[in-house]
Design a protein around this motif. Structure first.
Motif, PDB file in Angstrom:
ATOM      1  N   UNK A 259       0.802  -1.222   0.000  1.00  8.99           N
ATOM      2  CA  UNK A 259       0.000   0.000   0.000  1.00  8.99           C
ATOM      3  C   UNK A 259       0.836   1.274   0.000  1.00  8.99           C
ATOM      4  N   UNK A 267      -1.902   2.400  -8.904  1.00 16.15           N
ATOM      5  CA  UNK A 267      -2.719   2.377  -7.707  1.00 16.15           C
ATOM      6  C   UNK A 267      -3.204   0.949  -7.461  1.00 16.15           C
ATOM      7  N   UNK A 268      -3.285   0.575  -6.180  1.00 11.08           N
ATOM      8  CA  UNK A 268      -3.735  -0.767  -5.831  1.00 11.08           C
ATOM      9  C   UNK A 268      -5.107  -1.041  -6.437  1.00 11.08           C
ATOM     10  N   UNK A 272      -7.587  -4.097  -2.517  1.00 13.14           N
ATOM     11  CA  UNK A 272      -7.132  -3.289  -1.402  1.00 13.14           C
ATOM     12  C   UNK A 272      -8.285  -2.990  -0.443  1.00 13.14           C
ATOM     13  N   UNK A 273      -9.503  -2.953  -0.968  1.00 15.02           N
ATOM     14  CA  UNK A 273     -10.654  -2.651  -0.124  1.00 15.02           C
ATOM     15  C   UNK A 273     -10.929  -3.772   0.869  1.00 15.02           C
ATOM     16  N   UNK A 276      -9.454  -3.926   4.875  1.00 10.27           N
ATOM     17  CA  UNK A 276     -10.150  -3.471   6.078  1.00 10.27           C
ATOM     18  C   UNK A 276      -9.328  -2.594   6.990  1.00 10.27           C
ATOM     19  N   UNK A 277      -9.720  -2.573   8.246  1.00 10.35           N
ATOM     20  CA  UNK A 277      -9.055  -1.719   9.226  1.00 10.35           C
ATOM     21  C   UNK A 277      -8.622  -2.525  10.428  1.00 10.35           C
TER      22      UNK A 277
ATOM     23  N   UNK B 156     -13.592   5.448  13.436  1.00 15.23           N
ATOM     24  CA  UNK B 156     -12.140   5.614  13.298  1.00 15.23           C
ATOM     25  C   UNK B 156     -11.850   6.667  12.224  1.00 15.23           C
ATOM     26  N   UNK B 158     -10.304   6.492   9.374  1.00 13.85           N
ATOM     27  CA  UNK B 158     -10.603   6.036   8.019  1.00 13.85           C
ATOM     28  C   UNK B 158     -12.094   6.065   7.737  1.00 13.85           C
ATOM     29  N   UNK B 159     -12.883   5.644   8.749  1.00  9.18           N
ATOM     30  CA  UNK B 159     -14.339   5.635   8.574  1.00  9.18           C
ATOM     31  C   UNK B 159     -14.868   7.059   8.455  1.00  9.18           C
ATOM     32  N   UNK B 162     -14.326   8.338   5.075  1.00  7.13           N
ATOM     33  CA  UNK B 162     -15.316   7.778   4.151  1.00  7.13           C
ATOM     34  C   UNK B 162     -16.629   8.537   4.239  1.00  7.13           C
ATOM     35  N   UNK B 185      -4.161   9.864   7.486  1.00  7.19           N
ATOM     36  CA  UNK B 185      -4.496   8.435   7.598  1.00  7.19           C
ATOM     37  C   UNK B 185      -3.286   7.521   7.446  1.00  7.19           C
ATOM     38  N   UNK B 189      -5.026   2.522   4.944  1.00  5.64           N
ATOM     39  CA  UNK B 189      -6.317   3.179   4.755  1.00  5.64           C
ATOM     40  C   UNK B 189      -6.215   4.170   3.606  1.00  5.64           C
ATOM     41  N   UNK B 190      -5.044   4.820   3.482  1.00  2.00           N
ATOM     42  CA  UNK B 190      -4.819   5.757   2.386  1.00  2.00           C
ATOM     43  C   UNK B 190      -5.023   5.075   1.043  1.00  2.00           C
ATOM     44  N   UNK B 191      -4.470   3.873   0.899  1.00  2.00           N
ATOM     45  CA  UNK B 191      -4.599   3.153  -0.363  1.00  2.00           C
ATOM     46  C   UNK B 191      -6.065   2.869  -0.658  1.00  2.00           C
ATOM     47  N   UNK B 192      -6.820   2.505   0.374  1.00  3.87           N
ATOM     48  CA  UNK B 192      -8.247   2.231   0.175  1.00  3.87           C
ATOM     49  C   UNK B 192      -9.006   3.481  -0.254  1.00  3.87           C
ATOM     50  N   UNK B 194      -7.843   6.238  -1.635  1.00  2.00           N
ATOM     51  CA  UNK B 194      -7.443   6.688  -2.967  1.00  2.00           C
ATOM     52  C   UNK B 194      -8.109   5.860  -4.045  1.00  2.00           C
ATOM     53  N   UNK B 195      -8.126   4.550  -3.827  1.00  2.00           N
ATOM     54  CA  UNK B 195      -8.753   3.667  -4.799  1.00  2.00           C
ATOM     55  C   UNK B 195     -10.226   4.035  -4.960  1.00  2.00           C
ATOM     56  N   UNK B 196     -10.866   4.270  -3.800  1.00  7.37           N
ATOM     57  CA  UNK B 196     -12.286   4.615  -3.772  1.00  7.37           C
ATOM     58  C   UNK B 196     -12.553   5.914  -4.528  1.00  7.37           C
ATOM     59  N   UNK B 198     -10.798   7.305  -6.887  1.00 11.08           N
ATOM     60  CA  UNK B 198     -10.605   7.140  -8.322  1.00 11.08           C
ATOM     61  C   UNK B 198     -11.815   6.436  -8.935  1.00 11.08           C
TER      62      UNK B 198
END
Lengths: 329, 318
Positions: A259, A267-268, A272-273, A276-277, B156, B158-159, B162, B185, B189-192, B194-196, B198
């Protein structure tokens, strides 16, 4: 860990449990640290890497005495300091200094830089006023602080300069151990490189030892000798820098690597989703702590908690699945 | 025609110590569905550029010159009331710190629904509620219905981010401005996130301006990149050109000083010095004191040049 390396600090099975309110009448245990073990060797740098909430800062605070460990030992100069408050640590306290993450809140806004740097010398040494001044000036040269800055207040400086001042304050007593808690994550990328280089130069010059705490695995390569990856209050992988970067083994470490933003990798993807956390350290699962986010999860992972096992070359991994695959190969 | 065209934007702050030219003649444009990255250090004027587009400049700041053409209107000429209708509807913004951009004493649900009920008169509360639950699911927040009743402190970082993204997307904006959306973040979580971002900007076909200090993040996400330094754009072009063949010494430095995973050298490359204060800018090129190529030619601010399909401001680039 060759024999020539001298242990400076030994952390043995430390546990830290906070009691937190979950309802009006109910309290629960928050396991911030679960039996953490590591050694820091003289003149070397150990990096603790992990996400927020994994306990890496708590480790630093226990070593510094800001928290007292619930159980376990922290041995520094043959003395267990895990449960000692700073005031009862005597001489030891001056040999462990910390650089904090946010240079905007770690410097007293009402004190001149001169006063901030002089304070530790006044408390811990018997130097005369003239000697104190000389010490400060010579350190200013090393850290790259202009002499004229000494008469100014913290708000007159940018983030990078403030972090230089914070580093100078930590170095002024020539401590044996420096704890650096995310010292560059609040800074701009171009300044991050300057501060990292400065820290490496100072370490070389003063032969100090460092515990470097960060969430960003891409920066530890330059500064570390050993790396410990933490997850939910325990170490999941420990190895020398070369070993770890050659072959990260634990699924969590692999996830951290995947990541990191990099200009040469795209980009991943969707997967990647699924990562989780980090879960709450209250009510920890029975088996492996990482099971909910792990792509290699098997049924056995929910049953028993894995141990940290040496997979060869002092490369410790807390994952039986990885070790099993390794023996098959 | 471009969705947004910023022409020679100048946002100055008239302080007691002098005029701070936070944004000094910036020009760029963005098409529908495109992602533009604005990169620079703190104080480079990238956030002020974003705030200027939304008309969020408070005194002593003022947009003194320039045009912001958005969908056929010049936003600079609109009144605050007219802008209020555009903000959160046609243009929305994601702020850096999710901890402070949500109201701590109001539930997530109420905060989300407000954005719909304010802009879309005649929508029933029930429909608004359903739309909000849907959007929370879209951004990947687990247990969306339960989260509608939560307060920000129960989530959190990240949440929360979102939720902020969901809020920005509620009215299907044509333009989304994200100001350092992932700086607070963790990398995972950053990768998630960013992906979201895009994925959603492609799905909703909205344009996105990503403001950040991290050129690695920009390179993963953006189609076009503008590099800002001390209030001015120094290099502007397509991502492939700027990242893989940077021309301006500052862009080169930014890319060079990134820590690399597959690099064995111990010391990192560093750009010497710091960005000059906007109150005491040097004569000529603002970057000359930190630049290894600078000479007497640089005592004059470099003119705009178009080289290799991108715009660059540097005497030394030929």
């Amino acid at each position: 860990m060759s024999q020539s390396e001298v242990k400076l600090l030994e952390v043995k099975d430390i546990e830290k449990i906070f009691s937190v309110k979950v309802g009006t009448f109910e309290k629960k245990d928050l396991h911030a640290l679960n039996k953490v073990n590591f050694n820091i060797y003289k003149g070397k740098t150990l990096s603790l890497v992990g996400e927020s909430g994994c306990g890496k800062t708590t480790v630093g605070k226990v070593i510094l005495g800001l928290y007292q460990a619930t159980d376990g030992k922290v041995i520094f100069r043959d003395k267990d300091i895990a449960k000692l408050e700073p005031s009862r640590r005597g001489d030891i306290q001056k040999d462990i200094q910390m650089i904090f993450q946010d240079p905007y809140s770690s410097l007293n806004p009402r004190k001149k830089i001169k006063t901030i740097l002089e304070q530790p010398l006044k408390i811990h040494t018997n130097l005369t006023k003239k000697e104190r001044k000389e010490t400060i000036l010579s350190l200013c040269d090393d850290v790259g602080i202009d002499y004229s800055y000494l008469e100014r207040y913290p708000h007159q400086f940018s983030g990078g300069q403030r972090q230089r001042i914070a580093i100078a304050r930590a170095m002024i007593l020539k401590p044996e151990l420096i704890l650096a808690d995310e010292p560059i994550s609040a800074l701009d990328v171009s300044i991050q490189a300057q501060i990292l280089n400065l820290m490496m130069d100072l370490q070389e010059k003063f032969h100090s030892t460092m515990l470097f705490i960060t969430h960003d695995i891409s920066v530890v390569k330059h500064i570390s000798d050993y790396i410990a990856v933490m997850y939910l209050g325990e170490i999941v992988e420990y190895a020398s820098k070369q070993e770890l970067f050659k072959e990260p083994k634990h699924p969590y470490t692999k996830m951290l690597f995947s990541t990191v933003p990099d200009i040469h990798t795209p980009l991943a993807t969707e997967s990647v989703l699924k990562t989780g956390e980090i879960q709450s350290p209250i009510d920890l699962p029975k088996g492996c702590f990482f099971q909910n986010r792990c792509i290699y999860k098997e049924d056995s992972c929910t049953m028993s908690h894995p141990e940290l096992v040496d997979s060869g070359n002092q490369h410790l991994v807390r994952c039986p699945i990885v070790l099993k695959q390794q023996t098959i190969d | 025609m471009a969705l947004l065209e910023v022409k020679n934007l100048k946002t100055y702050f008239f302080t007691r110590n002098g005029v701070v030219k936070s944004v000094d003649g910036t020009s760029f444009s963005i098409e529908k569905g495109e992602i533009l990255g604005i990169v620079g250090e703190s104080g480079a004027g990238k956030s002020i550029t974003g705030f200027s587009i939304l008309g969020l400049i408070d005194p002593p700041g003022e947009i003194v010159e320039g045009e912001i053409n958005f969908d056929g209107r010049d936003l600079v000429k609109l009144s605050q009331e007219e802008l209020q209708k555009i903000r959160g509807d046609e243009i929305s913004m994601i702020f850096q710190d999710p901890q402070t951009s949500l109201n701590p004493v109001i539930t997530i649900g109420e905060q989300l629904m407000e954005a719909i009920l304010y802009h879309k008169k005649g929508v029933s509360k029930k429909d608004a509620y359903n739309t909000c639950v849907e959007i929370l699911k879209t951004v990947g927040l687990p247990a969306a219905q339960k989260r509608m009743k939560s307060y920000p402190h129960q989530l959190s970082g990240g949440m929360k981010q979102r939720v902020v993204i969901a809020m920005a997307l509620l009215n299907n904006p044509k333009l989304l401005i994200a100001d350092e959306p992932t700086t607070a973040l963790d990398v995972t979580i950053q990768a998630q996130i960013l992906y979201l971002m895009k994925k959603l900007s492609k799905e909703f076909h909205s344009a996105l301006i990503l403001i950040t200090h991290d050129i690695a993040v920009v390179s993963q996400l953006c189609d076009k990149i503008a590099v800002m330094y001390a209030g001015r754009i120094v290099e502007y072009g397509k991502k492939e050109d700027v990242i893989f063949n940077p021309l301006h010494p500052y862009t080169k430095g930014l890319i060079e000083c990134l820590p690399k995973l597959n690099d064995d050298k111990k010391r990192l490359y560093q750009i010497p010095g710091i960005m000059p204060s906007l109150l005491g800018l040097p004569k000529g090129c603002y970057f000359k004191d930190r630049c290894e190529f600078a000479d007497e030619q640089c005592d004059v601010y470099p003119p705009q040049q178009e080289i290799d399909k991108r715009i660059v401001f540097c005497h030394k680039v030929k």
